[in-house]
Design a protein around this motif. Structure first.
Motif, PDB file in Angstrom:
ATOM      1  N   MET A 179       6.898   1.559  -4.257  1.00 10.10           N
ATOM      2  CA  MET A 179       5.903   0.671  -4.167  1.00 10.10           C
ATOM      3  C   MET A 179       6.265  -0.624  -5.153  1.00 10.10           C
ATOM      4  O   MET A 179       7.173  -0.632  -6.685  1.00 10.10           O
ATOM      5  N   GLU A 180       6.048  -1.718  -5.036  1.00  4.59           N
ATOM      6  CA  GLU A 180       6.962  -2.860  -5.813  1.00  4.59           C
ATOM      7  C   GLU A 180       5.363  -3.568  -6.589  1.00  4.59           C
ATOM      8  O   GLU A 180       4.493  -3.780  -6.047  1.00  4.59           O
ATOM      9  N   GLY A 181       5.286  -4.028  -7.646  1.00  7.55           N
ATOM     10  CA  GLY A 181       3.879  -4.554  -8.669  1.00  7.55           C
ATOM     11  C   GLY A 181       4.697  -5.275  -9.426  1.00  7.55           C
ATOM     12  O   GLY A 181       5.746  -5.831  -9.754  1.00  7.55           O
ATOM     13  N   MET A 182       3.318  -6.078 -10.263  1.00  4.56           N
ATOM     14  CA  MET A 182       3.393  -6.786 -11.501  1.00  4.56           C
ATOM     15  C   MET A 182       3.153  -6.400 -12.619  1.00  4.56           C
ATOM     16  O   MET A 182       1.486  -6.737 -12.405  1.00  4.56           O
ATOM     17  N   LEU A 183       3.462  -6.113 -13.748  1.00  6.58           N
ATOM     18  CA  LEU A 183       2.555  -5.844 -15.373  1.00  6.58           C
ATOM     19  C   LEU A 183       2.797  -6.571 -15.560  1.00  6.58           C
ATOM     20  O   LEU A 183       3.763  -7.326 -15.870  1.00  6.58           O
ATOM     21  N   LEU A 226       0.966  -7.870 -19.494  1.00  3.78           N
ATOM     22  CA  LEU A 226       0.545  -7.885 -20.665  1.00  3.78           C
ATOM     23  C   LEU A 226       0.026  -8.437 -21.320  1.00  3.78           C
ATOM     24  O   LEU A 226       0.752  -9.299 -22.206  1.00  3.78           O
ATOM     25  N   PRO A 227      -0.836  -9.210 -21.937  1.00  2.00           N
ATOM     26  CA  PRO A 227      -1.098  -9.254 -23.204  1.00  2.00           C
ATOM     27  C   PRO A 227      -0.464  -9.558 -24.555  1.00  2.00           C
ATOM     28  O   PRO A 227      -0.070  -7.684 -25.098  1.00  2.00           O
ATOM     29  N   ASP A 228      -0.392 -10.269 -25.597  1.00  2.00           N
ATOM     30  CA  ASP A 228      -0.040  -9.485 -26.377  1.00  2.00           C
ATOM     31  C   ASP A 228      -0.627  -8.060 -26.899  1.00  2.00           C
ATOM     32  O   ASP A 228      -0.028  -7.643 -27.679  1.00  2.00           O
ATOM     33  N   THR A 229      -1.449  -8.205 -27.026  1.00  2.00           N
ATOM     34  CA  THR A 229      -2.608  -7.151 -27.689  1.00  2.00           C
ATOM     35  C   THR A 229      -3.305  -6.691 -27.211  1.00  2.00           C
ATOM     36  O   THR A 229      -5.589  -6.955 -26.643  1.00  2.00           O
ATOM     37  N   PRO A 230      -3.420  -5.641 -25.508  1.00  2.00           N
ATOM     38  CA  PRO A 230      -4.328  -5.764 -24.532  1.00  2.00           C
ATOM     39  C   PRO A 230      -5.235  -4.696 -25.304  1.00  2.00           C
ATOM     40  O   PRO A 230      -4.719  -3.694 -25.866  1.00  2.00           O
ATOM     41  N   SER A 231      -6.857  -4.883 -24.457  1.00  2.00           N
ATOM     42  CA  SER A 231      -6.985  -4.217 -25.102  1.00  2.00           C
ATOM     43  C   SER A 231      -7.243  -3.012 -23.407  1.00  2.00           C
ATOM     44  O   SER A 231      -8.636  -2.052 -24.457  1.00  2.00           O
ATOM     45  N   GLY A 232      -7.174  -3.092 -23.186  1.00  2.00           N
ATOM     46  CA  GLY A 232      -6.846  -1.874 -21.504  1.00  2.00           C
ATOM     47  C   GLY A 232      -6.076  -2.184 -20.212  1.00  2.00           C
ATOM     48  O   GLY A 232      -5.395  -3.961 -21.008  1.00  2.00           O
ATOM     49  N   VAL A 233      -5.847  -1.715 -19.354  1.00  2.00           N
ATOM     50  CA  VAL A 233      -4.737  -1.943 -18.032  1.00  2.00           C
ATOM     51  C   VAL A 233      -5.643  -2.172 -17.659  1.00  2.00           C
ATOM     52  O   VAL A 233      -6.418  -0.800 -16.949  1.00  2.00           O
ATOM     53  N   VAL A 234      -5.888  -3.460 -15.957  1.00  3.60           N
ATOM     54  CA  VAL A 234      -6.681  -2.810 -14.900  1.00  3.60           C
ATOM     55  C   VAL A 234      -5.548  -2.654 -13.637  1.00  3.60           C
ATOM     56  O   VAL A 234      -4.379  -3.680 -13.352  1.00  3.60           O
ATOM     57  N   LEU A 235      -6.016  -1.681 -12.668  1.00  2.74           N
ATOM     58  CA  LEU A 235      -4.417  -1.851 -12.026  1.00  2.74           C
ATOM     59  C   LEU A 235      -5.326  -1.706 -10.469  1.00  2.74           C
ATOM     60  O   LEU A 235      -6.892  -1.378 -10.364  1.00  2.74           O
ATOM     61  N   LEU A 249       0.085 -10.103  -3.442  1.00  2.00           N
ATOM     62  CA  LEU A 249      -0.045 -11.725  -3.517  1.00  2.00           C
ATOM     63  C   LEU A 249      -1.041 -11.835  -3.209  1.00  2.00           C
ATOM     64  O   LEU A 249      -1.309 -13.490  -3.229  1.00  2.00           O
ATOM     65  N   SER A 250      -2.186 -11.452  -3.065  1.00  3.02           N
ATOM     66  CA  SER A 250      -3.239 -11.683  -2.791  1.00  3.02           C
ATOM     67  C   SER A 250      -3.985 -13.387  -3.580  1.00  3.02           C
ATOM     68  O   SER A 250      -4.449 -12.541  -4.586  1.00  3.02           O
ATOM     69  N   PRO A 251      -4.061 -14.427  -3.473  1.00  2.00           N
ATOM     70  CA  PRO A 251      -4.548 -15.172  -4.339  1.00  2.00           C
ATOM     71  C   PRO A 251      -5.648 -15.064  -4.612  1.00  2.00           C
ATOM     72  O   PRO A 251      -6.170 -15.199  -6.187  1.00  2.00           O
ATOM     73  N   LEU A 275      -0.469  -5.572 -10.664  1.00  2.00           N
ATOM     74  CA  LEU A 275      -1.248  -5.764  -9.346  1.00  2.00           C
ATOM     75  C   LEU A 275       0.483  -5.082  -8.226  1.00  2.00           C
ATOM     76  O   LEU A 275       1.686  -5.914  -8.145  1.00  2.00           O
ATOM     77  N   LEU A 276       0.135  -4.301  -7.321  1.00  2.00           N
ATOM     78  CA  LEU A 276       0.849  -4.128  -6.842  1.00  2.00           C
ATOM     79  C   LEU A 276       0.723  -3.962  -4.958  1.00  2.00           C
ATOM     80  O   LEU A 276      -0.474  -3.764  -4.883  1.00  2.00           O
ATOM     81  N   ASP A 277       2.246  -2.681  -4.154  1.00  2.00           N
ATOM     82  CA  ASP A 277       1.439  -3.326  -2.962  1.00  2.00           C
ATOM     83  C   ASP A 277       1.465  -1.482  -2.727  1.00  2.00           C
ATOM     84  O   ASP A 277       2.371  -0.984  -3.103  1.00  2.00           O
ATOM     85  N   LEU A 278      -0.059  -0.768  -2.720  1.00  2.00           N
ATOM     86  CA  LEU A 278      -0.282  -0.056  -2.006  1.00  2.00           C
ATOM     87  C   LEU A 278       0.879   0.945  -0.380  1.00  2.00           C
ATOM     88  O   LEU A 278       1.073   1.655  -0.544  1.00  2.00           O
ATOM     89  N   LEU A 279       0.916  -0.339  -0.015  1.00  2.00           N
ATOM     90  CA  LEU A 279       1.578   0.052   1.556  1.00  2.00           C
ATOM     91  C   LEU A 279       2.842  -1.211   1.557  1.00  2.00           C
ATOM     92  O   LEU A 279       3.086  -1.437   1.334  1.00  2.00           O
ATOM     93  N   THR A 280       3.900   0.041   1.651  1.00  2.00           N
ATOM     94  CA  THR A 280       5.140  -0.682   2.144  1.00  2.00           C
ATOM     95  C   THR A 280       5.022  -2.479   3.542  1.00  2.00           C
ATOM     96  O   THR A 280       4.499  -1.804   4.396  1.00  2.00           O
ATOM     97  N   PRO A 281       6.016  -3.467   2.868  1.00  2.00           N
ATOM     98  CA  PRO A 281       6.091  -3.897   4.896  1.00  2.00           C
ATOM     99  C   PRO A 281       6.066  -3.344   6.107  1.00  2.00           C
ATOM    100  O   PRO A 281       4.334  -3.857   6.935  1.00  2.00           O
TER     101      PRO A 281
END
Length: 214
Positions: A15-19, A21-30, A40-42, A60-66
């Motif tokens: 899976m390809e994705g974009m991570l 992170l702010p400088d001091t994140p309070s958490g991370v959302v998948l 790439l969903s707007p 944000l990542l693609d759970l399925l390949t094309p």
């Protein structure tokens, strides 16, 4: 702000994705995208941008390949989507930058069912879940009843069939929960101001439960 293109092995696919992170994140959302959508969903990128402005990291990542996505039935294979989401959560837990952070899940459409199935797994520590225009009913009654993470379901006020399905799923959830109906919004929240309301609600929910015990 740290931004990185990442590749996550799920066994059957990478899976390809974009991570980001702010400088001091309070958490991370998948993010778990819905049927026919991608990282790439707007709409999801708008929500992710608002979350990062609130100090929350996003993946944000693609759970399925094309190729997989061209096979329509895969978009509704909740077990497959959940397995991919689990692989991404495991990857986040293995990274120095994200392992210490509370994990949130944001699901759209069928991605909401995958997010809730993952949240039902006691081996995966999920701090909070948000679903936008989702199909939480597809997670199944057993999973819905097993979810312990605080869960926010957001539905458009003009998305009548999905409102009913969300009400059914909401009734089965035994966790801290809220059903938010955005007036005048259709399934894709394309009406002026409606997507902004989704992002506001999501940021508020994650911020609350990343910093407080439910």
């Amino acid at each position: 702000m740290t931004k990185a293109l990442v590749h996550i092995d799920s066994g059957a696919a990478t899976m390809e994705g974009m991570l980001e992170l702010p400088d001091t994140p309070s958490g991370v959302v998948l993010f778990a995208h819905g049927s026919g959508s991608s990282r790439l969903s707007p709409r999801n990128n708008h929500v992710a941008h608002v979350l990062r402005d609130a100090g929350i990291g996003t993946l944000l990542l693609d759970l399925l390949t094309p190729h997989e996505d061209r096979q329509y039935h895969n978009r509704f294979d909740i077990s497959l989507l959940t397995g991919r989401l689990r692989a991404a959560a495991t990857w986040l837990d293995a990274q120095d930058a994200t392992a210490p952070l509370p994990l949130g899940l944001f699901g759209a459409s069928t991605g909401a069912a995958a997010a809730l199935q993952l949240a039902a797994d006691p081996a995966v520590p999920v701090a909070a879940v948000v679903a936008r225009g989702g199909r939480p009913d597809l997670a199944g009654s057993d999973a819905l009843r097993a979810v312990e993470a605080p869960t926010l379901l957001i539905v458009g006020g003009a998305d009548e069939p999905v409102i009913s399905l969300n009400r059914q799923a909401y009734a089965e959830l035994g966790c801290v929960k809220r059903l938010a109906i955005v007036p005048g919004a259709t399934h894709l929240f394309e009406e002026p101001g409606t997507l902004e309301e989704v992002a506001r609600l999501a940021a508020e929910w994650f911020t609350t439960y990343f910093t407080h015990e439910p």
